[in-house]
Motif scaffolding. Structure first.
Motif, PDB file in Angstrom:
ATOM      1  N   PRO A 244       0.847  -1.204   0.000  1.00 51.03           N
ATOM      2  CA  PRO A 244       0.000   0.000   0.000  1.00 51.03           C
ATOM      3  C   PRO A 244       0.868   1.235   0.000  1.00 51.03           C
ATOM      4  CG  PRO A 244      -0.084  -1.122   2.131  1.00 51.03           C
ATOM      5  CD  PRO A 244       0.675  -2.015   1.210  1.00 51.03           C
ATOM      6  N   ARG A 245       0.411   2.256  -0.670  1.00 49.34           N
ATOM      7  CA  ARG A 245       1.235   3.449  -0.841  1.00 49.34           C
ATOM      8  C   ARG A 245       1.623   4.071   0.499  1.00 49.34           C
ATOM      9  NH1 ARG A 245      -1.664   5.900  -4.537  1.00 49.34           N
ATOM     10  NH2 ARG A 245      -2.993   6.895  -3.000  1.00 49.34           N
ATOM     11  N   TYR A 246       0.726   3.982   1.480  1.00 52.42           N
ATOM     12  CA  TYR A 246       1.045   4.612   2.754  1.00 52.42           C
ATOM     13  C   TYR A 246       2.260   3.977   3.429  1.00 52.42           C
ATOM     14  CZ  TYR A 246      -1.423   0.723   5.088  1.00 52.42           C
ATOM     15  OH  TYR A 246      -1.822  -0.517   5.528  1.00 52.42           O
ATOM     16  N   ALA A 247       2.559   2.715   3.101  1.00 52.96           N
ATOM     17  CA  ALA A 247       3.712   2.044   3.708  1.00 52.96           C
ATOM     18  C   ALA A 247       5.027   2.651   3.256  1.00 52.96           C
ATOM     19  CB  ALA A 247       3.684   0.561   3.370  1.00 52.96           C
ATOM     20  N   LEU A 248       5.017   3.427   2.190  1.00 48.17           N
ATOM     21  CA  LEU A 248       6.233   4.035   1.668  1.00 48.17           C
ATOM     22  C   LEU A 248       6.561   5.362   2.331  1.00 48.17           C
ATOM     23  CD1 LEU A 248       5.510   3.290  -2.088  1.00 48.17           C
ATOM     24  CD2 LEU A 248       6.951   1.966  -0.524  1.00 48.17           C
ATOM     25  N   GLY A 249       5.646   5.855   3.162  1.00 49.22           N
ATOM     26  CA  GLY A 249       5.900   7.088   3.900  1.00 49.22           C
ATOM     27  C   GLY A 249       6.650   6.813   5.189  1.00 49.22           C
ATOM     28  N   ASN A 250       6.698   7.802   6.061  1.00 49.75           N
ATOM     29  CA  ASN A 250       7.402   7.663   7.334  1.00 49.75           C
ATOM     30  C   ASN A 250       6.530   6.947   8.361  1.00 49.75           C
ATOM     31  OD1 ASN A 250       9.645   9.230   6.408  1.00 49.75           O
ATOM     32  ND2 ASN A 250       8.468  11.087   6.781  1.00 49.75           N
TER      33      ASN A 250
ATOM     34  N   GLY B 152      17.755   5.944   6.136  1.00 46.11           N
ATOM     35  CA  GLY B 152      16.358   5.542   6.140  1.00 46.11           C
ATOM     36  C   GLY B 152      15.552   6.161   5.015  1.00 46.11           C
ATOM     37  N   VAL B 153      15.857   7.418   4.691  1.00 47.13           N
ATOM     38  CA  VAL B 153      15.154   8.084   3.579  1.00 47.13           C
ATOM     39  C   VAL B 153      15.340   7.294   2.289  1.00 47.13           C
ATOM     40  CG1 VAL B 153      15.091  10.171   2.153  1.00 47.13           C
ATOM     41  CG2 VAL B 153      15.324  10.359   4.646  1.00 47.13           C
ATOM     42  N   PHE B 154      16.520   6.717   2.111  1.00 44.33           N
ATOM     43  CA  PHE B 154      16.833   5.972   0.894  1.00 44.33           C
ATOM     44  C   PHE B 154      16.935   4.469   1.187  1.00 44.33           C
ATOM     45  CE2 PHE B 154      18.095  10.298   0.044  1.00 44.33           C
ATOM     46  CZ  PHE B 154      17.574  10.507  -1.223  1.00 44.33           C
ATOM     47  N   SER B 155      16.021   3.983   2.018  1.00 44.24           N
ATOM     48  CA  SER B 155      15.887   2.556   2.278  1.00 44.24           C
ATOM     49  C   SER B 155      14.461   2.151   1.931  1.00 44.24           C
ATOM     50  CB  SER B 155      16.224   2.237   3.740  1.00 44.24           C
ATOM     51  OG  SER B 155      15.260   2.779   4.617  1.00 44.24           O
ATOM     52  N   PRO B 156      14.150   0.852   1.911  1.00 44.06           N
ATOM     53  CA  PRO B 156      12.797   0.456   1.481  1.00 44.06           C
ATOM     54  C   PRO B 156      11.672   1.046   2.328  1.00 44.06           C
ATOM     55  CG  PRO B 156      14.284  -1.418   1.379  1.00 44.06           C
ATOM     56  CD  PRO B 156      15.046  -0.310   2.040  1.00 44.06           C
ATOM     57  N   VAL B 157      11.816   0.999   3.654  1.00 42.74           N
ATOM     58  CA  VAL B 157      10.780   1.521   4.546  1.00 42.74           C
ATOM     59  C   VAL B 157      11.468   2.329   5.642  1.00 42.74           C
ATOM     60  CG1 VAL B 157       9.003   0.925   6.253  1.00 42.74           C
ATOM     61  CG2 VAL B 157       9.162  -0.361   4.100  1.00 42.74           C
ATOM     62  N   LEU B 158      11.010   3.554   5.855  1.00 43.19           N
ATOM     63  CA  LEU B 158      11.599   4.399   6.894  1.00 43.19           C
ATOM     64  C   LEU B 158      10.721   4.310   8.136  1.00 43.19           C
ATOM     65  CD1 LEU B 158      12.996   8.013   6.505  1.00 43.19           C
ATOM     66  CD2 LEU B 158      12.104   7.095   8.636  1.00 43.19           C
ATOM     67  N   ARG B 159      11.187   3.526   9.099  1.00 39.35           N
ATOM     68  CA  ARG B 159      10.459   3.359  10.366  1.00 39.35           C
ATOM     69  C   ARG B 159      11.389   3.739  11.513  1.00 39.35           C
ATOM     70  NH1 ARG B 159      10.696  -0.641  13.815  1.00 39.35           N
ATOM     71  NH2 ARG B 159      11.745  -1.918  12.254  1.00 39.35           N
ATOM     72  N   LEU B 160      11.163   4.919  12.078  1.00 43.42           N
ATOM     73  CA  LEU B 160      11.910   5.314  13.262  1.00 43.42           C
ATOM     74  C   LEU B 160      11.480   4.427  14.431  1.00 43.42           C
ATOM     75  CD1 LEU B 160      11.591   9.186  12.946  1.00 43.42           C
ATOM     76  CD2 LEU B 160      13.577   7.793  12.373  1.00 43.42           C
ATOM     77  N   HIS B 161      12.440   4.020  15.258  1.00 40.00           N
ATOM     78  CA  HIS B 161      12.096   3.193  16.411  1.00 40.00           C
ATOM     79  C   HIS B 161      13.195   3.315  17.449  1.00 40.00           C
ATOM     80  CE1 HIS B 161       9.858   0.241  18.600  1.00 40.00           C
ATOM     81  NE2 HIS B 161      10.877  -0.601  18.678  1.00 40.00           N
ATOM     82  N   SER B 162      12.831   3.085  18.702  1.00 38.86           N
ATOM     83  CA  SER B 162      13.825   3.154  19.764  1.00 38.86           C
ATOM     84  C   SER B 162      13.373   2.329  20.946  1.00 38.86           C
ATOM     85  CB  SER B 162      14.050   4.613  20.197  1.00 38.86           C
ATOM     86  OG  SER B 162      12.830   5.270  20.455  1.00 38.86           O
ATOM     87  N   GLY B 163      14.325   1.991  21.813  1.00 36.36           N
ATOM     88  CA  GLY B 163      14.078   1.110  22.931  1.00 36.36           C
ATOM     89  C   GLY B 163      13.355   1.794  24.080  1.00 36.36           C
ATOM     90  N   ASN B 164      13.032   0.981  25.083  1.00 33.08           N
ATOM     91  CA  ASN B 164      12.261   1.439  26.237  1.00 33.08           C
ATOM     92  C   ASN B 164      13.195   2.147  27.218  1.00 33.08           C
ATOM     93  OD1 ASN B 164      10.182   1.825  28.004  1.00 33.08           O
ATOM     94  ND2 ASN B 164      10.191  -0.259  28.804  1.00 33.08           N
TER      95      ASN B 164
END
Length: 801
Positions: free
Chosen positions: A199-205, A453-465
């Motif tokens: 889905p197109r939305y998966a290509l966003g942040n 991340g901008v130039f990777s397949p999916v840009l998903r920011l994430h971090s630990g607890n």
């Protein structure tokens, strides 16, 4: 309990004319470069689709067989098989790749190691740098092998079955495509199924953080994004959406698994999910299913009823992927209600290994397979986020690569890891951008990771607890925060380019990210520069994965540029290709290089903060001057599985330097998915001034606005109807402006942390004769990286100034 929505769609049995068989062996010639090699002591051969091989009925390729007392030989245009018709052995079964791939290494013998270029791995959990990769199908020697002997089988009723246990049984797929790596991958997809259209939305942040958000805090976070014009399209809610350890009595076990909303944090889950949808976001929740369903869970009574168990018990319902009744109830009872509330897809964070009650049945594969198919059952475009579970996993995107260590070594490995996955067809990795655990605060590292991340397949920011690990840009110092913000906006502007590549990945078998050797298989450098990769059809990216030099204030990136002329989209610097060189980039830049003639469609700047559905009403097309070239822009309505061509609109884009014109459109196909009126901006990089400019829309002259800055000329054409043909003509499109290294040298010296007198001497010498100045640079006071950076600019084009 039947699972009709999960019926396999492949055809497991081959064409009879493609089979060469004996009492205990069967060889199937699937293509001229792909063989299935089976051995069964009992003479039992399997035609059901497997988790890897879902379709084995190919058109029969030309081949011939020659028999003798020694056994048989089989020939195609690509391979030569020799087999003694006995139990498979290194001396009795070999396949040679024809065509002189290497002098002597292009012969595979059964049972010997296959030195492939690597595939991918199940996870990067706690990886701090390179890890071993599972094999792929491509190699320098020209062959690869996939062992399918133990994978599960798909049955006609939508369930699966373990392989019948038979000592000595073998089921292999031999890929012998030489250095035609892309064609090998197309054969792989034909056998194992294509990548789906995301889905197109998966290509966003994507925003994700392991943190116990409550609804108010999450709403405020999204408002902070909007106030700063930071676009996101997916909101991830980690495991604290459900009851966790502090709410679960110890006798029940841990709180990692849960299906009951934590109403202290989300008093009205449907309200929260509805609010997210109203603001244009999609929502995914985290799952750790391993602990089953305990008696404190809200859906526990319904699970007991669905499974026909005593409603008076408090015994947990164990998670068991080998029990089809449980699997059916798992979806219908545990997930269907949450989906009705507004959960769009699931993040399956399986944490309990590769084993189940049945040998060879990996719980992760079962979860991926059924979650992905269930995601499509309502007719929408399916999506999951989960870990890799072996060959065939490309059918279940998106991949979650796990909890990486926050370090430069982790970042340095991810570009290679991402690109090499194409060798096993896995094109949609999503990393924890910025890293997840351990490490220490490093704003530069976080910035470089986001740029990757901008130039990777999916840009998903994430971090630990951890209260101090977070990826909100405003929690970083200037200029890091501003650079991160620009990167997030750029990612959403790239969606038209990414979505076009998304369709190509599914329909043409070309992953978004590929190693350089996919296009340059005979170049030694393409294999050595494995941190560099192809990004879509037009770009080569070399992420910055090391800190800046404190004196130069730039980071060094070794690259190899194939033949041709290459322009960096960030700096505008033009380089002659066919050589290895070191590029130097400041904090806000990374090498993103486009060959002369490249065409890159982007969303207009007004779309940078819009996460919602619909194709943009403003588009900008970047065009690199210097060569004639054609490209396409593919757009659709995001309905169905994305494979129906009737749902897509295709706009052709072409630069003709001989005629001095650029032609846009007309769009053809499903014009109903496009805005009725669009504003197009054509931005030409590297051309001389566009004198004598004329623009027509469907043959009629139209007024335009023109802006020129830093060797970029932008021509904006407003109010263009969908389906119109736009032609831009100018003699300036026939040539390129000769690059002058002096301005770049000034900026380099201006930033360098060196003496002012040295700067002035170097700059004066460069202005007089750049090439001669380079030879004098050490004598004039330049040292180490500064000499390298000067050489990059002065010698970017071989003839110099």
């Amino acid at each position: 309990m039947p699972l009709p929505r999960f019926r396999p769609t492949g055809h497991g049995s081959p064409e009879p004319a493609a089979v060469v068989a004996g009492a205990q062996y069967r060889i199937t010639v699937l293509t001229d470069g792909l063989l299935r090699l089976e051995y069964s002591p009992g003479g039992r051969f399997e035609d059901r689709p497997s988790a890897f091989a879902v379709h084995r009925r190919f058109p029969v390729p030309p081949f011939r067989v020659r028999r003798s007392e020694a056994g048989l030989e089989l020939f195609t245009d690509r391979i030569h098989l020799s087999y003694d018709e006995r139990e498979f052995s290194p001396s009795g079964l070999s396949v040679q790749v024809r065509g002189g791939v290497t002098n002597y290494h292009s012969v595979w013998r059964y049972g010997t190691p296959v030195p492939t270029l690597g595939g991918t791995a199940r996870t990067l959990d706690e990886a701090d740098g390179p890890i071993p990769l599972e094999p792929g199908i491509n190699s320098r020697e020209g062959f690869g092998v996939v062992d399918d002997s133990a994978s599960v089988l798909l049955t006609e009723d939508g369930w699966y079955a373990p392989r019948p246990r038979e000592e000595g049984a073998v089921d292999l797929y031999f890929f012998g495509y030489g250095h035609d790596h892309q064609e090998a991958l197309r054969a792989f997809y034909a056998l194992s199924g294509p990548q789906p259209v995301l889905p197109r939305y998966a290509l966003g942040n994507w925003w994700s953080r392991y943190h116990a958000y409550d609804e108010t805090e999450y709403r405020q976070l999204v408002q902070d994004f909007a106030d700063r014009r930071l676009p996101f399209s997916v909101l991830v809610v980690d495991m604290d959406w459900h009851l966790t350890d502090e709410h679960v009595e110890r006798h029940h076990g841990s709180g990692w698994t849960g299906y009951t909303w934590n109403r202290e944090l989300f008093p009205d889950p449907r309200r929260f999910l509805g609010w997210a949808h109203e603001h244009g976001y999609r929502v995914t929740l985290n799952l750790h299913p391993a602990d089953g369903v305990r008696s404190f869970e809200e859906p526990y009574p319904a699970m007991l009823e669905a499974l026909g168990r005593d409603p008076g018990t408090e015994e947990p319902v164990a998670f068991d992927v080998t029990d089809r009744e449980f699997v059916s109830a798992y979806f219908e009872v545990l997930h269907r209600g949450l989906e009705a509330d507004g959960v769009d897809f699931w993040w399956i964070d399986w944490q309990s290994g590769e084993h189940s009650r049945l040998p060879g049945v990996d719980p992760l594969w079962v979860l991926n397979h059924y979650h992905f198919l269930d995601s499509a059952s309502a007719g929408g475009r399916p999506l999951i986020l989960s870990r890799y579970a072996g060959p065939g996993s490309h059918r279940y995107p998106v991949g979650f690569s796990g909890d990486t260590v926050i370090s430069w070594a982790s970042l340095a490995f991810q570009p290679r890891f991402t690109a090499t996955a194409a060798n096993i067809g896995f094109g949609w990795w999503s990393h924890d951008i910025g890293g997840h655990v351990f490490g220490s605060r490093d704003d530069e590292l976080a910035t470089r990771w986001l740029q990757f991340g901008v130039f990777s397949p999916v840009l998903r920011l994430h971090s630990g607890n951890n209260d101090f690990i977070a990826k909100e840009p405003w929690r970083y110092r200037s200029p890091y925060a501003e650079i991160m913000e620009r990167g997030l906006r750029l990612r959403h502007r790239l969606i038209p380019y990414l979505h076009t590549a998304n369709r190509a990945a599914a329909v043409e078998g070309v992953p978004l990210v590929r190693p350089l050797y996919f296009e340059h298989p005979e170049a030694e450098q393409a294999y050595r520069y494995d941190h560099q990769y192809l990004f879509g059809p037009e770009l080569v990216v070399a992420p910055v994965t090391a800190p800046v030099d404190p004196v130069l204030t730039r980071a060094a990136v070794p690259v190899w540029l194939p033949e041709g002329s290459w322009t960096d989209l960030f700096t505008g610097t033009v380089y002659d290709g066919g050589r290895e060189l070191v590029l130097h980039r400041g904090l806000g830049e990374l090498p993103v290089l486009a060959r002369a003639g490249a065409i890159v469609p982007l969303a207009g700047a007004d779309r940078d903060a819009a996460p919602g559905p619909g194709n943009p009403a403003e588009l900008e097309v970047l065009v690199v001057a210097g060569a004639s070239h054609g490209a396409v822009l593919d757009e659709d309505d995001d309905a169905g599985d994305g494979r129906d061509p009737a749902r897509w609109a295709r706009t052709e884009l072409a630069l003709d330097v001989t005629a001095g014109e650029f032609v846009l459109g007309p769009a053809r196909g499903h014009l109903g998915c496009l805005p009725p009126i669009r504003t197009w901006t054509l931005t030409v990089l590297g051309a001389a001034e566009l004198t004598g400019l004329a623009v027509t829309v469907d043959g009629e002259d139209v007024p335009v606005s023109v802006a020129r800055r830093d060797r970029r000329t932008s021509v904006t054409v407003p109010d263009v109807p969908a389906g119109a043909r736009v032609v831009l003509r100018s003699p300036g499109l026939r040539g390129v402006a000769v690059p002058d290294p002096v301005p770049g040298v000034f900026h380099l010296l201006n930033d360098a942390q060196i003496g002012y007198d040295v700067k002035q001497r170097l700059y004066t010498a460069v202005r007089q004769d750049p090439v001669a100045a380079l030879g004098q640079a050490p004598a004039l006071g330049a040292e180490g990286p500064l000499v390298s950076a000067l050489a990059e600019l002065v010698l970017a084009v071989r003839h110099g100034a």
